[in-house]
Design an enzyme around this catalytic site. Structure first.
Site, PDB file in Angstrom:
ATOM      1  N   ASP A  84      33.922 -45.673  29.676  1.00 40.42           N
ATOM      2  CA  ASP A  84      34.502 -45.320  28.390  1.00 40.42           C
ATOM      3  C   ASP A  84      33.402 -45.012  27.382  1.00 40.42           C
ATOM      4  O   ASP A  84      32.215 -45.224  27.647  1.00 40.42           O
ATOM      5  CB  ASP A  84      35.366 -46.514  27.896  1.00 40.42           C
ATOM      6  CG  ASP A  84      36.420 -46.084  26.885  1.00 40.42           C
ATOM      7  OD1 ASP A  84      37.319 -46.910  26.590  1.00 40.42           O
ATOM      8  OD2 ASP A  84      36.344 -44.944  26.386  1.00 40.42           O
ATOM      9  N   ASP A  87      31.985 -45.796  19.516  1.00 37.87           N
ATOM     10  CA  ASP A  87      31.535 -45.183  18.261  1.00 37.87           C
ATOM     11  C   ASP A  87      30.295 -45.869  17.724  1.00 37.87           C
ATOM     12  O   ASP A  87      29.427 -45.234  17.144  1.00 37.87           O
ATOM     13  CB  ASP A  87      32.655 -45.275  17.215  1.00 37.87           C
ATOM     14  CG  ASP A  87      33.917 -44.634  17.738  1.00 37.87           C
ATOM     15  OD1 ASP A  87      33.842 -43.498  18.227  1.00 37.87           O
ATOM     16  OD2 ASP A  87      34.959 -45.301  17.751  1.00 37.87           O
ATOM     17  N   GLY A  98      37.679 -46.554  18.911  1.00 40.79           N
ATOM     18  CA  GLY A  98      38.929 -46.201  18.268  1.00 40.79           C
ATOM     19  C   GLY A  98      38.919 -44.938  17.444  1.00 40.79           C
ATOM     20  O   GLY A  98      39.925 -44.570  16.844  1.00 40.79           O
ATOM     21  N   GLY A 100      39.178 -42.183  18.510  1.00 45.36           N
ATOM     22  CA  GLY A 100      40.237 -41.326  19.066  1.00 45.36           C
ATOM     23  C   GLY A 100      41.603 -41.982  19.087  1.00 45.36           C
ATOM     24  O   GLY A 100      42.510 -41.488  19.749  1.00 45.36           O
ATOM     25  N   GLU A 106      42.668 -48.832  25.839  1.00 44.98           N
ATOM     26  CA  GLU A 106      41.292 -49.007  26.331  1.00 44.98           C
ATOM     27  C   GLU A 106      40.952 -50.484  26.435  1.00 44.98           C
ATOM     28  O   GLU A 106      40.297 -50.928  27.371  1.00 44.98           O
ATOM     29  CB  GLU A 106      40.302 -48.308  25.391  1.00 44.98           C
ATOM     30  CG  GLU A 106      40.382 -46.787  25.464  1.00 44.98           C
ATOM     31  CD  GLU A 106      39.504 -46.110  24.422  1.00 44.98           C
ATOM     32  OE1 GLU A 106      39.226 -46.729  23.369  1.00 44.98           O
ATOM     33  OE2 GLU A 106      39.095 -44.960  24.660  1.00 44.98           O
TER      34      GLU A 106
HETATM   35  O1  DER Z   1      38.448 -43.562  20.691  1.00 47.18           O
HETATM   36  C1  DER Z   1      37.695 -44.107  21.475  1.00 47.18           C
HETATM   37  O2  DER Z   1      37.704 -45.337  21.676  1.00 47.18           O
HETATM   38  C2  DER Z   1      36.641 -43.256  22.148  1.00 47.18           C
HETATM   39  O3  DER Z   1      36.213 -43.914  23.320  1.00 47.18           O
HETATM   40  C3  DER Z   1      35.488 -43.082  21.169  1.00 47.18           C
HETATM   41  O4  DER Z   1      35.090 -44.368  20.762  1.00 47.18           O
HETATM   42  C4  DER Z   1      34.306 -42.364  21.772  1.00 47.18           C
HETATM   43  O5  DER Z   1      34.609 -40.997  21.736  1.00 47.18           O
HETATM   44  P1  DER Z   1      33.446 -39.922  21.921  1.00 47.18           P
HETATM   45  O6  DER Z   1      32.872 -40.168  23.323  1.00 47.18           O
HETATM   46  O7  DER Z   1      34.179 -38.604  21.830  1.00 47.18           O
HETATM   47  O8  DER Z   1      32.439 -40.135  20.840  1.00 47.18           O
END
Ligand code: DER
Length: 228
Positions: A84, A87, A98, A100, A106
């Protein structure tokens, strides 16, 4: 862009940790998208045989296009590895996630996983987590949660849709607050306090998984591995 190249380096590297027969938690966002693309290549080239457990509708739709077979949480006891994004990542591998609006599923998948691999470009690394902290809440609870968070200090915004009037609605039918605390002295403590507010599904502080987390940073001169 340089950032995309860094995300790709991290994402591709993470795909190397996946082997035949694994149940793989598939995170959400632009960095893990590179991992999924690499997994598709390995499935075609090596006939890699895995099952993915998606953490969002976005990921579910992407796996359809990539031909990564999916399985529901009902069919698996545990997940071998979840990959995963994040941020913010602090020196103890505690996370803020978060961006997204996918952090509820998650976190469920992370908790069900034996191991978590976080993939990120260098901009995600920070000495301390600062926020903002995404918080998914049951819509009914909005006035109460706002009240509680205001008592704690800091600023709060309801996440508004861009191509949709009104608030962003998560895959779970809830709304998202972005909470900027004055400071985050103890991420685990703040995560617990926020998650206990009635109406909160969960927030984007992930401080409880550091013991099973590896972070891969897509550095310029090659992926840097931090953690077990
Ligand atoms: O929303 C989320 O939790 C995503 O995993 C985010 O934290 C990371 O998204 P990115 O890889 O597009 O920066």
């Amino acid at each position: 862009s340089l950032q995309d190249k860094a995300k790709q380096r991290a994402g591709f590297k993470a795909a190397e940790y996946i082997s035949n027969g694994m149940i793989v938690g598939l995170g959400t966002g632009s960095t893990v998208a590179f991992t999924m693309a690499r997994l598709k290549e390995r499935i075609s080239a090596e006939r890699l045989s895995i099952y993915g457990v998606p953490t969002s509708l976005q990921t579910m739709m992407r796996t359809g296009a990539l031909g990564i077979p999916l399985v529901g949480l009902e069919q698996v006891q545990t997940i071998d590895i979840t990959i995963d994004g994040a941020d913010q990542i602090d020196s103890e591998l505690r996370l803020i996630k978060g961006r997204g609006a996918a952090h509820v599923r998650e976190r469920i998948i992370a908790d069900a996983s034996k191991r978590i691999i976080i993939v990120a470009d260098p901009s995600k690394l920070c000495a301390d987590l600062t926020g903002p902290i995404p918080i998914e809440i049951v819509p009914f609870s909005l006035p109460h949660v706002l009240n509680r968070l205001n008592q704690m200090g800091g600023t709060i915004q309801v996440r508004e849709g861009v191509k949709k009037d009104g608030p962003v609605i998560s895959d779970n039918g809830n709304i998202i607050l972005d909470y900027q605390p004055i400071t985050i002295l103890d991420p685990m403590q703040l995560e617990t306090v926020i998650n206990m507010i009635p109406g909160v599904v969960c927030c984007g502080i992930f401080a409880e998984f550091t013991h099973k987390t590896t972070v891969i940073i897509g550095e310029e001169n090659g992926p840097r591995i931090i953690g077990l």
